[in-house]
Write an enzyme that holds these catalytic residues in place. Sequence first.
Site, PDB file in Angstrom:
ATOM      1  N   ARG A 125      -4.876   8.762  24.313  1.00  0.00           N
ATOM      2  CA  ARG A 125      -4.919   7.288  24.177  1.00  0.00           C
ATOM      3  C   ARG A 125      -6.201   6.780  23.514  1.00  0.00           C
ATOM      4  O   ARG A 125      -6.635   5.655  23.749  1.00  0.00           O
ATOM      5  CB  ARG A 125      -4.715   6.596  25.522  1.00  0.00           C
ATOM      6  N   LYS A 147      -8.499   1.489   9.024  1.00  0.00           N
ATOM      7  CA  LYS A 147      -7.070   1.693   8.757  1.00  0.00           C
ATOM      8  C   LYS A 147      -6.817   3.189   8.785  1.00  0.00           C
ATOM      9  O   LYS A 147      -7.407   3.940   8.007  1.00  0.00           O
ATOM     10  CB  LYS A 147      -6.685   1.142   7.392  1.00  0.00           C
ATOM     11  N   GLU A 189     -11.149   1.750  -7.279  1.00  0.00           N
ATOM     12  CA  GLU A 189     -11.373   0.926  -6.078  1.00  0.00           C
ATOM     13  C   GLU A 189     -12.738   0.225  -6.134  1.00  0.00           C
ATOM     14  O   GLU A 189     -12.916  -0.830  -5.540  1.00  0.00           O
ATOM     15  CB  GLU A 189     -11.260   1.776  -4.807  1.00  0.00           C
ATOM     16  N   LYS A 235     -16.732  -4.700   1.426  1.00  0.00           N
ATOM     17  CA  LYS A 235     -15.662  -4.335   2.361  1.00  0.00           C
ATOM     18  C   LYS A 235     -16.050  -4.667   3.797  1.00  0.00           C
ATOM     19  O   LYS A 235     -15.231  -5.172   4.570  1.00  0.00           O
ATOM     20  CB  LYS A 235     -15.309  -2.847   2.226  1.00  0.00           C
ATOM     21  N   GLU A 245      -6.117  -7.721   9.216  1.00  0.00           N
ATOM     22  CA  GLU A 245      -5.414  -8.240   8.042  1.00  0.00           C
ATOM     23  C   GLU A 245      -4.438  -9.373   8.379  1.00  0.00           C
ATOM     24  O   GLU A 245      -3.261  -9.339   8.037  1.00  0.00           O
ATOM     25  CB  GLU A 245      -4.682  -7.084   7.329  1.00  0.00           C
ATOM     26  N   ARG A 249      -8.221 -10.064   4.451  1.00  0.00           N
ATOM     27  CA  ARG A 249      -8.321  -8.610   4.207  1.00  0.00           C
ATOM     28  C   ARG A 249      -7.283  -8.154   3.175  1.00  0.00           C
ATOM     29  O   ARG A 249      -7.488  -7.153   2.477  1.00  0.00           O
ATOM     30  CB  ARG A 249      -8.183  -7.827   5.522  1.00  0.00           C
ATOM     31  N   ASN A 253      -6.016  -5.408  -1.187  1.00  0.00           N
ATOM     32  CA  ASN A 253      -4.820  -4.756  -1.724  1.00  0.00           C
ATOM     33  C   ASN A 253      -4.553  -5.150  -3.170  1.00  0.00           C
ATOM     34  O   ASN A 253      -3.451  -4.930  -3.676  1.00  0.00           O
ATOM     35  CB  ASN A 253      -3.606  -5.097  -0.853  1.00  0.00           C
ATOM     36  N   HIS A 256      -2.340  -3.023  -5.302  1.00  0.00           N
ATOM     37  CA  HIS A 256      -1.664  -2.076  -4.422  1.00  0.00           C
ATOM     38  C   HIS A 256      -0.165  -2.342  -4.281  1.00  0.00           C
ATOM     39  O   HIS A 256       0.590  -1.425  -3.955  1.00  0.00           O
ATOM     40  CB  HIS A 256      -2.321  -2.058  -3.038  1.00  0.00           C
ATOM     41  N   HIS A 260       1.563   0.962  -4.929  1.00  0.00           N
ATOM     42  CA  HIS A 260       2.285   1.747  -3.920  1.00  0.00           C
ATOM     43  C   HIS A 260       3.692   2.112  -4.384  1.00  0.00           C
ATOM     44  O   HIS A 260       4.200   3.198  -4.089  1.00  0.00           O
ATOM     45  CB  HIS A 260       2.355   0.975  -2.594  1.00  0.00           C
ATOM     46  N   HIS A 274      -3.558   8.010  -5.790  1.00  0.00           N
ATOM     47  CA  HIS A 274      -3.632   6.643  -5.274  1.00  0.00           C
ATOM     48  C   HIS A 274      -4.493   5.764  -6.186  1.00  0.00           C
ATOM     49  O   HIS A 274      -4.071   4.675  -6.595  1.00  0.00           O
ATOM     50  CB  HIS A 274      -4.179   6.659  -3.848  1.00  0.00           C
TER      51      HIS A 274
END
Length: 376
Positions: A125, A147, A189, A235, A245, A249, A253, A256, A260, A274
Amino acid sequence: MNSEHATLNVDLGARSYDILIGEGLLQQAGTLIRPVLARPRCVLITDENVEHHWLGTVEGSLDAAGIEYLSIVLEPGEQTKDYAHVEALTGQLLDARIERSTTLIALGGGVVGDLVGFCAAITLRGLDFVQIPTTLLAQVDSSVGGKTGINMPQGKNLIGAFHQPRLVLADIGALSTLPPRDLRAGYAEVVKYGLINDADFFAWLETNGPRIIASPDTADMQARRHAVLTSCRAKAAIVSADETEQGMRALLNLGHTFGHALEAKTGYGETLSHGESVAIGTVMAFDLSVRMGLCSIEDRDRVKNHLAGCGLPVGLDTIRDAGWSSSELIDLMGQDKKVAGGKLTFILARNIGQSFITNDIDLAEVTAVLDDHLKA
Ligand code: GLY
């Protein structure tokens, strides 16, 4: 080697942490990590590529700092970010009788960081973890902000958790062993931060970018350090303001939503990494912004020329085949996490340094942008 480092803080209350940026941090990793450990017991996880260059260095630093550890080496590549590897890695951790006070250390690029972070989030956990990013992409983006996750056949990063690291060590020296293609992919990036809200940084990159991605013998280490520091500062500010997000945030992207879909279409493999997908996706986002009358053609061309001049792909000419269609790519975009109420979210630009989030988009305009790229 310059052993001084800069320290940035990601301000998240009780879950705040530092990002250390400099040269020689891998050699000092044990000493730097030790203060954030609940107990001096870690599992150090890397991949075969990074093992070859840096595992011995980091292990030596843990030994010197009196930290007990087990090392696990994964196979390299995006295919490692899947359920099978989560099951295998968490099984190895449990077999090793880890305790809640054991800290995981992710030594590597975005794949290792995302996978290890996710295993840290779900094992017993929640375990503490430390990021030691060794690629430019991981240093400026994926290691910061918590993330974590894995890919699914349905799309990228669709299973995961927000789980913040306890510390990030970004050693600029590690970039010297990166293959040029990986360095360029990470650079996409870096450019993103200029395009989001820092036109001066983009202008600085137009001059200094080639020195950042140059081969180790000609690379400008000060320029690399400035690029990583500026990116991480941007960032950290965004993550501190919007950790999960709910709003701004999503600016991170940029490129992206298109990117993606391209990654999914090409199978998350060698065809398109990527960062390369983000480069093409960024040009598409600026094309869409131009089509919608938001952005000047001059600014779109500056973005495209800079990315292309740094050796990044800016179109589909070398990867598409006759079977590709805009409707299929739009369908793949529909698997994105950022779909809200069935609507796609795009990051568009009112010129360089003025990006914004919207889902008020006419799909006919998106289709037109993709069709232009498919026939170019
Ligand atoms: N890579 C995008 C984010 O961390 O939000």
